[in-house]
Motif scaffolding. Structure first.
Motif: not given
Ligand code: CA
Length: 511
Positions: A448-451, A475-480, A487-488, A509-511
């Motif tokens: 996940y790239y912050h910029a 897309p499913k794996r990406l969301r997972e 969460a971590f 990420p994931g939000q």
């Protein structure tokens, strides 16, 4: 892994182990000597030991006979990971914490000063620029019980040799002596040597560099024709010999400045690489690698001479991937092939490193382990090797002991997730380089790239060179994976950069 069991091996090795003199602790139990041999900026391919499924041109270029010797008597880990730059790895090793938790996410140097390069769209959090601290109350540092202090308390002679890079100048963490090391040879705040040459007093004066980089405490070698790697090895072995004489179990943290910049000519090995057709930079680098390897051989030879091979564990590791951005030898971004990119990158070239563990009587010789492990695992693993149980530390740890993998028994979690977090700017550019967070689980890795908050999703097993970004097609794996990573980061209270335009923190990420 093969079906040859630990019991089979113990049967074969038992006699030799029993004959080896062992050091007894006050409580009467045997204490094993432990050596961590940590190389700086050494890439996955910078060795004649193959860590890939096939032998590569780099394996043919570099000469590391003592690593070969170690691998033939130990276990090779083909998927061992560190952080993408120095200090985060070193702090994780000494604390068992993931970098997102300890917050020493970039390299450290001066008190209260960030080493982050400016970024066009992000400002960076107040990360722990002062590194780790053995005492409370030092601002922008993480207060911890460091590994050597725990080993020291358990009766070990703790010996630091080479590069420390744990804490900023003028903070308690800069001095290995403050972290539980009885002996410190050549370690201080900075993460590189002024020079590798005794003739240059190991000082940066030759390049009109800051005195801050001058390697401390080796004055007796100043003006002499000796390479830093050799001087550190000679002094380190004297300290080991003293421990043996004093009948103390020892923890040797042999952390070479090699093979970090600034490269210099090691005349013992340089010519043969030049004659093989390498340019000046590549010949210097190859000689640096071979000098590091000779140091490993000298240590193993001393153990044999003193009859302590059988009760000494050796762990070989590098602190991040090989440097590739500066166009070493005019061939940028190829040095870690088949891995992509290098130091500073979230791609495999930045984080996957060579690792070998020799544990006589326990680890099956010439074995290979392909389970992913990560640098914070060293802390619980070494405590377990030292027979230290139930240690309560100030810090919450993340590492998991890889001892079950060494013993080839159950206990290491299958399909475990590994995490990286770098809310910083190293100041270089290249594939996978930039502020990022990442997770590896099973064969898959998400970055996940912050910029610009974009993702890269790779199947590492099928695409080790990270050429096919599957973020759009899976897309499913990406969301997972994004939600697992988010969460971590939330759980460990990870710091995020701020978007200059909106003034808001970059979302997890994931939000
Ligand atoms: Ca490094």
């Amino acid at each position: 892994m093969s079906t040859f069991t630990r019991r089979d091996f113990l049967k074969l090795a038992g006699a030799a182990v029993l004959m080896t003199p062992a050091v007894l602790s006050a409580a009467g139990e045997t204490k094993l000597n432990i050596i961590v041999f940590l190389v700086d900026d050494m890439g996955w391919q910078d060795t004649s030991v193959p860590f890939y499924s096939e032998i590569t041109p780099f394996n043919r270029r570099y000469k590391t006979p003592n690593m070969e010797r170690l691998a033939s008597s130990g276990m090779k880990f083909t998927q061992a990971y560190a952080s993408c730059v120095c200090s985060p790895t070193r702090v994780s090793l000494l604390t068992g914490m993931n970098a997102a938790r300890h917050r020493v996410t970039n390299w450290t140097l001066k008190k209260g000063q960030t080493t982050d390069a400016k970024h066009p769209s992000l400002t960076f959090p107040a990360w722990n620029v002062n590194g780790l601290s053995p005492v409370a109350g030092i601002e922008q540092s993480v207060h911890v019980d460091p590994l050597p202090a725990i080993l020291q308390k358990a009766g070990y002679r703790t010996i630091h040799v080479g590069k420390a890079h744990f804490g900023a100048v003028e903070t308690p963490g800069e001095k290995p002596e403050n972290l539980g090391f009885d002996v410190n040879i050549g370690g201080h705040a900075p993460g590189g040597p002024g020079s590798y040459l005794g003739t240059q007093n190991f000082s940066a004066a030759w390049r009109k560099g800051d005195k801050i980089w001058d390697v401390p405490g080796l004055e007796k070698y100043h003006g002499k024709d000796i390479f830093l790697t050799e001087a550190l090895t000679i002094e380190g072995l004297k300290a080991v010999d003293q421990a043996v004489q004093d009948k103390k179990p020892f923890f040797l943290y042999m952390a070479h400045y090699a093979v970090h910049v600034p490269f210099a000519k090691d005349s013992r090995f340089y010519d043969k690489y030049k004659e093989a057709g390498l340019d000046d930079t590549e010949a210097m680098y190859s000689a640096l690698v071979e000098g590091m390897d000779k140091s490993l051989g000298d240590i193993v030879d001393l153990l044999e001479k003193r009859g302590i091979t059988g009760n000494t564990i050796i762990l070989f590791m590098s602190d991040n991937g090989g440097l590739s951005v500066h166009g070493r030898g005019g061939q940028p971004n190829t040095h870690n092939r088949p891995l992509d990119s290098g130091k500073g990158s979230a791609h495999e070239g930045g984080i996957r490193v060579p690792m070998i563990v020799k544990w006589p009587g326990v680890v099956k010789p010439e074995s290979t382990c392909s389970e992913p492990v990560i640098i914070e695992d060293y802390f619980p693993s070494i405590l377990e090797m030292a027979g230290i149980n139930g240690t309560k530390t100030i810090q919450t740890t993340d590492g998991i002991s890889f001892v079950p993998l060494l013993k080839q028994i159950s206990g290491y979690p299958a399909d475990r997730a590994l995490y990286w977090h770098f809310p910083n700017n190293w100041g270089q550019s290249g594939p996978g380089i930039g502020p990022h967070s990442a997770v590896r689980k099973g064969d898959w890795k998400l970055i996940y790239y912050h910029a610009d908050q974009h993702y890269e999703l790779f199947n590492i097993k099928e695409d080790i060179g990270e050429t096919k970004n599957l973020a759009d097609t899976q897309p499913k794996r990406l969301r997972e994976y994004a939600s697992m990573l988010g969460a971590f980061l939330a759980k460990v209270d990870a710091q995020m950069p701020t978007d200059k335009k909106t003034g808001k923190l970059v979302p997890l990420p994931g939000q």
